[in-house]
Design a protein around this motif. Structure first.
Motif: not given
Length: 78
Positions: A49-60
Motif C-alpha cells: 500500500x505505501x509503495x502504490x501510494x508513493x508511486x502515484x504521488x511521484x508519477x503525478x
C-alpha cells in the motif's frame, strides 16, 4: 425505599457476548497469532500500500495545480 439506594444503577442486564467483545478490544495483542493470512495482510499494509501510494504521488508530482483556479480552468499543468 424498595431495592436500596443503588438499585436504579443496574436496570439492564449485561450481554455476555458484548462483554467478551469489549474485553477482546484492549487485549487484542494477547490473542494475536502469526498465520499465513495475517502475514499476507501485514505485508500488504506495510509494503504494498505505501509503495502504490508513493508511486502515484511521484508519477503525478507537479502535474496538477489546485490553487488559484476558477470555474472552467483545467487543473492540469502539463
Amino acid at each position: 425505599m424498595a431495592g436500596g439506594p443503588n438499585s436504579h444503577l443496574k436496570i439492564l442486564h449485561d450481554d455476555a457476548a458484548m462483554q467478551k467483545i469489549a474485553d477482546i478490544g484492549p487485549n487484542r495483542y494477547k490473542y494475536f497469532r502469526w498465520t499465513p493470512r495475517t502475514a499476507w495482510y501485514s505485508i500488504c499494509y506495510a509494503i504494498v500500500v505505501p509503495s502504490v501510494v508513493g508511486y502515484l504521488a511521484y508519477a503525478t508530482e507537479g502535474k496538477y495545480y489546485m490553487r488559484g483556479k476558477r470555474r472552467g480552468d483545467v487543473i492540469k499543468e502539463f
